[in-house]
Design a protein around this motif. Structure first.
Motif, PDB file in Angstrom:
ATOM      1  N   PHE A  77       8.497 -48.869 -44.366  1.00  0.00           N
ATOM      2  CA  PHE A  77       7.358 -47.956 -44.264  1.00  0.00           C
ATOM      3  C   PHE A  77       7.670 -46.715 -45.084  1.00  0.00           C
ATOM      4  CE2 PHE A  77       3.695 -47.607 -41.157  1.00  0.00           C
ATOM      5  CZ  PHE A  77       3.000 -46.692 -41.940  1.00  0.00           C
ATOM      6  N   ASN A  78       7.061 -46.619 -46.248  1.00  0.00           N
ATOM      7  CA  ASN A  78       7.258 -45.457 -47.111  1.00  0.00           C
ATOM      8  C   ASN A  78       6.218 -44.397 -46.762  1.00  0.00           C
ATOM      9  OD1 ASN A  78       7.774 -43.616 -49.106  1.00  0.00           O
ATOM     10  ND2 ASN A  78       7.207 -44.937 -50.809  1.00  0.00           N
ATOM     11  N   LEU A  79       6.608 -43.477 -45.912  1.00  0.00           N
ATOM     12  CA  LEU A  79       5.695 -42.432 -45.457  1.00  0.00           C
ATOM     13  C   LEU A  79       5.790 -41.179 -46.329  1.00  0.00           C
ATOM     14  CD1 LEU A  79       3.712 -42.561 -43.074  1.00  0.00           C
ATOM     15  CD2 LEU A  79       5.336 -41.205 -41.739  1.00  0.00           C
ATOM     16  N   GLY A  80       6.569 -41.280 -47.408  1.00  0.00           N
ATOM     17  CA  GLY A  80       6.754 -40.112 -48.270  1.00  0.00           C
ATOM     18  C   GLY A  80       5.962 -40.169 -49.557  1.00  0.00           C
ATOM     19  N   LEU A  81       4.937 -41.017 -49.607  1.00  0.00           N
ATOM     20  CA  LEU A  81       4.156 -41.171 -50.839  1.00  0.00           C
ATOM     21  C   LEU A  81       3.585 -39.843 -51.318  1.00  0.00           C
ATOM     22  CD1 LEU A  81       2.211 -44.462 -50.025  1.00  0.00           C
ATOM     23  CD2 LEU A  81       4.069 -44.193 -51.666  1.00  0.00           C
ATOM     24  N   GLU A  82       3.164 -39.018 -50.369  1.00  0.00           N
ATOM     25  CA  GLU A  82       2.570 -37.726 -50.714  1.00  0.00           C
ATOM     26  C   GLU A  82       3.556 -36.864 -51.509  1.00  0.00           C
ATOM     27  OE1 GLU A  82      -1.057 -35.590 -50.262  1.00  0.00           O
ATOM     28  OE2 GLU A  82      -0.557 -37.339 -49.044  1.00  0.00           O
ATOM     29  N   GLY A  83       4.771 -36.746 -51.008  1.00  0.00           N
ATOM     30  CA  GLY A  83       5.774 -35.928 -51.678  1.00  0.00           C
ATOM     31  C   GLY A  83       6.260 -36.547 -52.971  1.00  0.00           C
ATOM     32  N   GLN A  84       6.405 -37.872 -52.983  1.00  0.00           N
ATOM     33  CA  GLN A  84       6.847 -38.559 -54.203  1.00  0.00           C
ATOM     34  C   GLN A  84       5.833 -38.375 -55.324  1.00  0.00           C
ATOM     35  OE1 GLN A  84       7.228 -42.425 -52.424  1.00  0.00           O
ATOM     36  NE2 GLN A  84       8.754 -41.627 -50.994  1.00  0.00           N
ATOM     37  N   LEU A  85       4.558 -38.485 -54.988  1.00  0.00           N
ATOM     38  CA  LEU A  85       3.496 -38.267 -55.971  1.00  0.00           C
ATOM     39  C   LEU A  85       3.519 -36.824 -56.469  1.00  0.00           C
ATOM     40  CD1 LEU A  85      -0.196 -39.452 -55.669  1.00  0.00           C
ATOM     41  CD2 LEU A  85       0.297 -37.067 -56.167  1.00  0.00           C
ATOM     42  N   TYR A  86       3.608 -35.897 -55.551  1.00  0.00           N
ATOM     43  CA  TYR A  86       3.512 -34.464 -55.878  1.00  0.00           C
ATOM     44  C   TYR A  86       4.696 -34.020 -56.741  1.00  0.00           C
ATOM     45  CZ  TYR A  86       1.683 -29.773 -54.699  1.00  0.00           C
ATOM     46  OH  TYR A  86       1.108 -28.519 -54.726  1.00  0.00           O
ATOM     47  N   PHE A  87       5.900 -34.399 -56.328  1.00  0.00           N
ATOM     48  CA  PHE A  87       7.101 -33.969 -57.057  1.00  0.00           C
ATOM     49  C   PHE A  87       7.218 -34.696 -58.392  1.00  0.00           C
ATOM     50  CE2 PHE A  87      11.705 -33.734 -57.929  1.00  0.00           C
ATOM     51  CZ  PHE A  87      11.888 -32.373 -57.813  1.00  0.00           C
ATOM     52  N   GLY A  88       6.904 -35.999 -58.403  1.00  0.00           N
ATOM     53  CA  GLY A  88       6.944 -36.753 -59.649  1.00  0.00           C
ATOM     54  C   GLY A  88       5.974 -36.191 -60.671  1.00  0.00           C
ATOM     55  N   THR A  89       4.771 -35.836 -60.226  1.00  0.00           N
ATOM     56  CA  THR A  89       3.768 -35.257 -61.120  1.00  0.00           C
ATOM     57  C   THR A  89       4.195 -33.876 -61.604  1.00  0.00           C
ATOM     58  OG1 THR A  89       2.038 -36.446 -59.918  1.00  0.00           O
ATOM     59  CG2 THR A  89       1.334 -34.646 -61.333  1.00  0.00           C
ATOM     60  N   PHE A  90       4.813 -33.105 -60.729  1.00  0.00           N
ATOM     61  CA  PHE A  90       5.291 -31.775 -61.116  1.00  0.00           C
ATOM     62  C   PHE A  90       6.338 -31.874 -62.222  1.00  0.00           C
ATOM     63  CE2 PHE A  90       8.586 -28.502 -60.550  1.00  0.00           C
ATOM     64  CZ  PHE A  90       7.846 -27.362 -60.809  1.00  0.00           C
TER      65      PHE A  90
END
Length: 344
Positions: A77-90
């Motif tokens: 269960f990857n519940l960190g998609l929000e942070g991974q998307l945000y930091f990767g995009t940054f």
């Protein structure tokens, strides 16, 4: 085939019940219910502008939806998609701002690969913690993701903020990097073709490749997979890396297609909504496409109805939440039951 037909039956039934419940709420809360219903359900397709914006909103959800599907297929269960998307995009935005005199094809590819690899590495860190210290990936991925969101917000409010902007945002990336528009002046862009293509590719990889077979076996029974010679830890690592990478890709595609620069909070909800999309799609990459469009349709309908009709945004969100609760409830129960059986 039977599984797909079953999904269609459940999907249609819950959709009808959900939309009926939403309609009842509108009649109870709106002074002009027929006008509100019109804008809520027909607003997203009432013009090419609204249609384009609705389809544009589905693009990041397709990518975060596939990201969640790949993780779910291994019963993680990857519940960190929000942070991974945000930091990767940054991080990808930082690279994009340094690229000036190189061909646009190379710069776009480099920026998207940066977002993919950064997002993937963050997600894979949860697997390292799981293997080394028996830390549940659900908890670690969520906490790491949330911490990184605050780190990014610090930089976007300070060192990377555009002093000429009237909000917390970076400078614009080179205009040549921006995806071409479709149905202008709407936000729809050519990134939608990339998102749809990746859904199709993910379907064939999970269905017809050696990696897809190993993911399926590990997701069904990791102990059996281990006895069968499959290196379970490597499959966990590969699945979470791909999951986080696709999340990061979803963010940068949205940035290059819609915003043109990193805006604080631009992706709020993309990660968690992607999980909902995956649940609606019953972990089928092809069904992620209509599920993401449906999610974006309701999101767009709620926004349009709150502007064009006498209904508050809060009521619109309640209706939207009720519909998606009914659509995702059974899928969530199925996944949690499967996860419980795996642990026993």
């Amino acid at each position: 085939m039977k599984r797909t037909l079953y999904w269609l039956k459940v999907f249609l039934f819950t959709s009808v019940v959900g939309f009926a419940a939403g309609t009842a709420i509108i009649f109870l809360t709106s002074e002009s219910p027929l006008e509100t219903i019109k804008w809520f359900y027909l607003g997203p397709v009432s013009s090419l502008y609204f249609l384009g914006n609705m389809l544009s909103g589905s693009v990041p959800l397709m990518l975060t939806g596939i990201a969640a599907v790949i993780a779910f297929r291994t019963s993680t269960f990857n519940l960190g998609l929000e942070g991974q998307l945000y930091f990767g995009t940054f991080c990808a935005t930082f690279i994009a701002l340094q690229l000036k005199a190189i061909p646009v094809q190379i710069s776009q590819l480099l920026v998207m690969l940066t977002a993919f690899f950064i997002g993937g590495l963050i997600a894979a860190l949860s697997v390292v913690l799981k293997i080394s210290f028996d830390v549940d990936e659900l908890l670690s991925s969520f906490l790491i993701g949330q911490a990184l969101i605050h780190v990014v917000n610090y930089f976007i409010n300070g060192p990377m903020r555009d002093p000429l902007a009237g909000l917390s945002a970076s400078r614009y990336v080179e205009h040549s990097m921006i995806f071409s528009k479709i149905l202008s002046p709407s936000d729809l862009h050519t990134g939608i073709f990339l998102a749809v293509s990746l859904c199709v590719v993910a379907h064939f990889i999970l269905r017809s490749s050696a990696l897809g077979y190993q993911i399926k076996v590990v997701g069904s029974n990791s102990l059996f997979a281990r006895y069968g010679g499959i290196e379970v830890e490597k499959i966990w690592f590969a699945a979470l890396f791909l999951s986080g990478g696709l999340a990061g890709l979803g963010g940068i595609v949205d940035l290059l297609g819609v915003h043109g620069r990193f805006v604080k909070g631009f992706s709020y909800g993309y990660g968690f909504n992607g999980i909902a999309v995956a649940m609606i799609a019953r972990n089928n990459p092809l069904l992620v496409i209509p599920s993401a469009i449906l999610f974006s349709y309701l999101e767009s309908g709620a926004q349009i109805a709150s502007i064009m009709a006498q209904i508050t945004p809060e009521i619109s969100k309640i209706i939207q939440a009720m519909i998606f609760y009914l659509l995702t409830a059974q899928a969530l129960l199925e996944f949690l039951e499967k996860r419980r059986v795996m642990r026993t």
